[in-house]
Design an enzyme around this catalytic site. Sequence first.
Site, short mmCIF file in Angstrom:
data_model
loop_
_atom_site.label_atom_id
_atom_site.label_comp_id
_atom_site.label_asym_id
_atom_site.label_seq_id
_atom_site.Cartn_x
_atom_site.Cartn_y
_atom_site.Cartn_z
N TYR A 139 -2.47 9.02 1.24
CA TYR A 139 -3.13 7.66 0.97
C TYR A 139 -2.29 7.00 -0.10
CZ TYR A 139 -6.40 3.60 -0.53
OH TYR A 139 -6.84 2.62 -1.03
N ASP A 179 4.41 9.64 -5.10
CA ASP A 179 3.15 9.03 -5.42
C ASP A 179 2.31 9.87 -6.27
OD1 ASP A 179 0.84 7.64 -5.77
OD2 ASP A 179 0.45 6.85 -3.53
N LYS A 198 -4.42 5.95 -12.35
CA LYS A 198 -5.64 6.90 -12.55
C LYS A 198 -5.55 7.37 -13.82
CE LYS A 198 -6.99 7.32 -7.79
NZ LYS A 198 -6.45 7.50 -6.70
C1 LIG Z 1 -6.17 6.20 -5.76
C2 LIG Z 1 -4.56 6.34 -5.12
C3 LIG Z 1 -3.96 5.27 -4.79
C4 LIG Z 1 -4.54 3.78 -4.95
O1 LIG Z 1 -4.82 3.66 -6.48
P1 LIG Z 1 -5.90 2.42 -6.72
O2 LIG Z 1 -5.99 2.33 -8.22
O3 LIG Z 1 -7.32 2.67 -6.13
O4 LIG Z 1 -5.36 1.13 -6.10
C5 LIG Z 1 -2.43 5.38 -4.54
N1 LIG Z 1 -2.09 6.80 -4.25
C6 LIG Z 1 -2.81 7.68 -4.39
C7 LIG Z 1 -2.12 8.95 -4.06
C8 LIG Z 1 -3.99 7.62 -4.82
O5 LIG Z 1 -5.06 8.70 -4.88
#
Ligand SMILES: *Cc1c(COP(=O)(O)O)cnc(C)c1O
Length: 433
Positions: A145, A240, A268
């Site tokens: 994701y 990511d 995060k």
């Molecule tokens: C949570 C997440 C996102 C998206 O971040 P948001 O702050 O919710 O938009 C993108 N990539 C990864 C791997 C994530 O876990």
Amino acid sequence: MNEPIKSRASFARAQELIPGGVNSPVRAFKAVGLDPLFIEKASGAKIYDIDSNEFIDYVCSWGPLILGHAHPEIVEAICHAAEMGTSYGAPCEKEIELAELICDAIPSIDKVRMVNSGTEATMSAARLARAYTGRDKILKFEGCYHGHADSFLIKAGSGLLTSGVPTSPGIPVDYAGSTLVTRYNDIESLQKIFDLSGKDIAAVIIEPIAGNMGLVIPEKEFLLECRRITDQYGSLLIFDEVISGFRTCYGGYQNLINVQPDITTLGKIIGGGLPVGAYGGRKEIMARVAPEGDVYQAGTLSGNPLAMAAGLATLNLLKNSDLYSYLEDLGQYMVKGIKESLVSLGLEYEINHLGSMFSLFFTRKKVTDYDTAVSSDTHIFAKFYKALLGEGVYFPPSQFEVCFISSAHTKRDIDTTVTAIGKALESSMQEAN
Ligand SMILES: *Cc1c(COP(=O)(O)O)cnc(C)c1O
């Protein structure tokens, strides 16, 4: 557990005003067939709902809260910043300080741009990669994701080596065609897709620790191959690290495995619980970002002083601390406890674990990719979940989300949790029969 009477009433009210009653879908508890609990407050490892129930929390806001809820130093930093003004729409020194910490911690990042969410970070990274390479296609892996930008809400088409198909209405079919999807941890498929379309691929984007199909551990060879093959074809490699950044060590997971991506996305943890994302990479790539370069990307609240203060406080607490080894210990202690419960109940479910992250999968298959993750029995998970909540433990309400341990958790919390998990497993077994 008290009956969630107030939560139920609030959920009914919320549903009148907010789509599905929530501002992010997984919060609705649909996957476990329950109504969400409305939270009144949280502190350390504990979260409290509006019906006066207390839970040990393993959601930790889905990853950001590696230091637990309302850490006093972070709260103080935010309050202090707020008194100095909540937003300027002009540069402030905290932005430089946070950028400096990030660039120092992650060697592949020479320059970094702050944004407001992980979604914004990955969306901007994809635009940058496309501009830099002059190519359109992005390759992602099934089950990873990367936020909700159009390019990434794509699942595998038939055969896994074709263009993807949208996972949501509202995404132009043409758009989906520029996202390719293949299997996580599968070197052979990766090579095949590059043989077919390598010269059109702007970037490979990957979660170097997959945390959005439950926890799936990368094979190191696979990540090395991602680096090798993108180099061979002149594509960029985007890690990511929105979840994995500062989660397993002070830096990215890339520091531990010694693979240097071209662009890294963060979020995060670097926001300390406030809305933050970031993307960064090599100097010559980042030089394309406006106003230094021609790739447009902007944000009214980007580099917000409260968010910078929370991020700075968090990274400064993590830096030069022994919190990562403490978290590793807690993670191992937890997994050992859960495994003992499984054995004593004669169950053969799988646990994936890395540092302070773990997932208990209700399957006997080793979980290494999307297909094996979805072999889990989500009905048993839902029963387990409900029982666990009744025992005062708050897990993410989906089989396919990761449990996070924070530095505010104690061995005693883990002991309580392991006992609760044992009971919940037992009751989900009985109901399954
Ligand atoms: C949570 C997440 C996102 C998206 O971040 P948001 O702050 O919710 O938009 C993108 N990539 C990864 C791997 C994530 O876990």
